[in-house]
Design an enzyme around this catalytic site. Structure first.
Site, short mmCIF file in Angstrom:
data_model
loop_
_atom_site.label_atom_id
_atom_site.label_comp_id
_atom_site.label_asym_id
_atom_site.label_seq_id
_atom_site.Cartn_x
_atom_site.Cartn_y
_atom_site.Cartn_z
CB CYS A 49 -0.91 -0.01 1.23
SG CYS A 49 -1.74 1.57 1.50
CB CYS A 104 0.98 1.21 4.84
SG CYS A 104 -0.61 0.35 5.03
CG HIS A 156 -4.16 -1.15 4.58
ND1 HIS A 156 -3.71 -0.34 3.57
CD2 HIS A 156 -4.85 -2.15 3.98
CE1 HIS A 156 -4.11 -0.83 2.41
NE2 HIS A 156 -4.80 -1.93 2.62
CG ASN A 162 -13.39 10.42 -4.14
OD1 ASN A 162 -14.41 11.09 -4.10
ND2 ASN A 162 -12.38 10.70 -4.97
CB SER A 173 -7.44 4.16 -6.91
OG SER A 173 -6.92 5.41 -6.51
CG HIS A 211 -4.07 3.51 4.10
ND1 HIS A 211 -3.09 2.72 4.68
CD2 HIS A 211 -4.19 4.59 4.91
CE1 HIS A 211 -2.65 3.31 5.79
NE2 HIS A 211 -3.30 4.45 5.95
CG HIS A 231 -6.69 8.10 0.84
ND1 HIS A 231 -7.25 6.87 0.56
CD2 HIS A 231 -6.66 8.77 -0.34
CE1 HIS A 231 -7.54 6.80 -0.72
NE2 HIS A 231 -7.20 7.94 -1.30
CD GLN A 270 -7.74 12.48 -4.16
OE1 GLN A 270 -7.12 13.20 -4.94
NE2 GLN A 270 -8.51 11.49 -4.57
#
Ligand SMILES: O=P(O)(O)O[C@H]1O[C@H](CO)[C@@H](O)[C@H](O)[C@H]1O
Ligand SMILES: O=P(O)(O)O[C@H]1O[C@H](CO)[C@@H](O)[C@H](O)[C@H]1O
Lengths: 344, 344
Positions: A50, A53, A114, A152, A160, A163, A165, A167
């Site tokens: 990943c 990570c 993760h 997202n 995509s 993990h 997250h 943006q």
């Protein structure tokens, strides 16, 4: 008095001027089309492959630090870059309107783990996410006036990487949505001498039909004009225009609201509820932002189960958004599910 | 002169005023997210359980005729109905804008054959679809002013029935998109004394960078402001405002263009290319529609393969649409694939 909305009608989105068609009777149609297979596998706490990570090396050769809470870095495949090649030039044209665009795209890991999602983090851990959003906003605001912070969540939302997250895309032009919301809030302010969202909050408090969560500083509603089935609008109750202005108490209560809202989402269909969410801050090129109010939109696609989503397709793309269940029904469903996560 | 667009920029959609962010360098990012499994099973010519096949009985008890080309009927689960209950009432409100909505929703079967798609029909068979669209439009125009004729193709576009079919939703209010296109075309006409799409066609003919197909009466371009990767705009080259006005030659050449365009789509990734398409007719409540030009939009979601689509999610929902490959590149790809269907 509870209003009856159980007939076909349209409602206007006061923030951007778009209408939505509401067809409550349509809830009963059978579904023979595509279903989305929800990924309910619980991956490991750490995935060696990943790129998000801790301690892992990304494709560009950078190694992530051994971070404890959050970690922000430049998106290796960002849609925006701070500079353009010298030959990047838009010639004036008598018909077409275009402009070169620069900016920055960043990724924010919400947790080193993760296999966690936002509702599974503690309020303290979510507070660190809020603080990171604030720090990133402050940092980018020295160079950019329109800063989009968003998440997202879930493969079905084009995410995509599993993990946890979000943006940030920051730039100096006003995006279409920010421009529309600015115009509508400004026009309202000029006419009423009060902020649109300030008045809107009072209206929701009076009607009590669409509120999902409310605390000292925040209110979550299924907005009157919601287009996605379980769309919500999270609004700061204080006169705050950007996320940078939040004080400790506002940040702390925000973390609580985020946890409760995302738990309620997961509990609707007992699955990790996919969505795109994001903040709308006042654009920083405004001389006076008094007509603005900080808010976040949650746009989740699920309609009837963990695998049946609302498709915004033909009519919606070519005419206008359409929804089946009313905003009032969706708010009731979100209010009625438990506030303890179904996995706990 | 071929213009260079290989840098990040924004373009304005002249029909609805929205911008799109174009990031050509982003084509190279890896894709680890969801893929859509394309359904390439060839079902039978007749499916006894399909509500659209000839002679079958639908859930409401109606039996479809043994139709030879097309068949139109009222959508059993339409989002719009011609009448509302007596208690359907929107009370005036000082903040919220809403209106009751009536209309009709219909389904049009394109072919009796369950396992065919538009590009697999003959030009003659597609002509019957065009004629049906015209007849339906004329019939509904006696009662409704805003008539949306569209097709959702493929499960990924929320199409709940594989049988080749489209839909019509007709009503008396102007949908958000029609209203926006009307305003932009009218403003252009008032300023230039010529139609926006008339001028636009000439521009595309001069630049020759975005044309996919052109014949006597029709032109297909990847519009300058395309947001979906392989979006196209099909425009009538003659001064025609609604589909009802098409003469025999215009209808016949339209059938040819529809066949060629959908074949080219299928040939991009050797799959049945999903899309939503629909017609934009001048709204019939206009006294004078001279600023309007009949056109159709094709919005296909695929980006890189039969299974990797463009996700219009976080940034796109909260800020504005974003695309990777330029409109010019997409047009070249559509021009370069064979015009014979990959299955033939
Ligand atoms: O009427 P259908 O094919 O069941 O439904 C499909 O098309 C409609 C019109 O674009 C959409 O509102 C639905 O979300 C979609 O699933
Ligand atoms: O940056 P990611 O997560 O790879 O990409 C995802 O989010 C972006 C921002 O909303 C979208 O443009 C992409 O279509 C989506 O797949």
């Amino acid at each position: 008095m509870i209003k009856n909305y159980e007939f076909t009608h349209r409602r206007k989105n006061l923030l951007n001027g778009e209408w939505v068609l509401v067809s409550p009777h349509r809830n009963n149609r059978p579904w023979l089309g595509a279903t989305e297979a929800p990924t309910e596998t619980t991956p490991d706490r750490h995935d060696p492959s990943c790129p998000l990570c801790p301690n892992n090396t990304r494709a560009n050769g950078d190694t992530n630090p051994n971070y404890e809470y959050t970690h922000a870095f430049i998106n290796d495949f960002g849609a925006l870059t701070p500079t353009l090649n010298d030959d990047a030039r838009i010639d004036p044209d008598e018909l077409f309107e275009a402009q070169a665009a620069t900016g920055e795209a960043r990724v924010i890991c919400f947790s080193p783990e993760h296999n966690k999602t936002l509702p599974e983090l503690s309020v303290n851990e979510i507070s660190k996410v809020v603080t990171t959003w604030q720090q990133q906003f402050i940092d980018l605001s020295s160079r950019y006036s329109c800063i989009h912070i968003f998440e997202n969540k879930g493969e079905i939302m084009g995410c995509s990487q599993p993990h946890p997250h979000g943006q940030i895309w920051a730039h100096n032009h006003r995006s279409t949505e920010i421009q529309a919301e600015d115009e509508h809030q400004l026009a309202f302010y000029e006419e009423h001498k009060r902020g649109l969202l300030a008045v809107y909050i009072e209206k929701e408090q009076t009607e009590q039909q669409r509120i999902v969560i409310e605390n000292e500083h925040w209110i979550v509603v299924v907005p009157y004009w919601a287009k996605w089935p379980f769309e919500t609008l999270l609004i700061c109750k204080d006169t705050v225009q950007t996320i940078a202005q939040l004080d400790d108490s506002q940040s702390r209560t925000l973390a609580k609201v985020l946890k409760e809202l995302t738990i309620r989402y997961d509990n609707v269909f007992n699955c990790s509820f996919p969505y795109s969410m994001g903040w709308h801050n006042a654009p920083l090129d405004l001389k006076d932002a008094k007509h603005w109010r900080l808010h976040a939109h949650f746009y989740p696609p699920l309609l009837r189960s963990a695998s049946v989503k609302k498709h915004m397709v033909g009519y919606e793309m070519l005419a206008e958004s359409q929804r089946d269940l009313t905003a009032e029904t969706a708010a009731k469903i979100l209010r009625d599910v438990p506030s303890i996560h179904y996995k706990d």
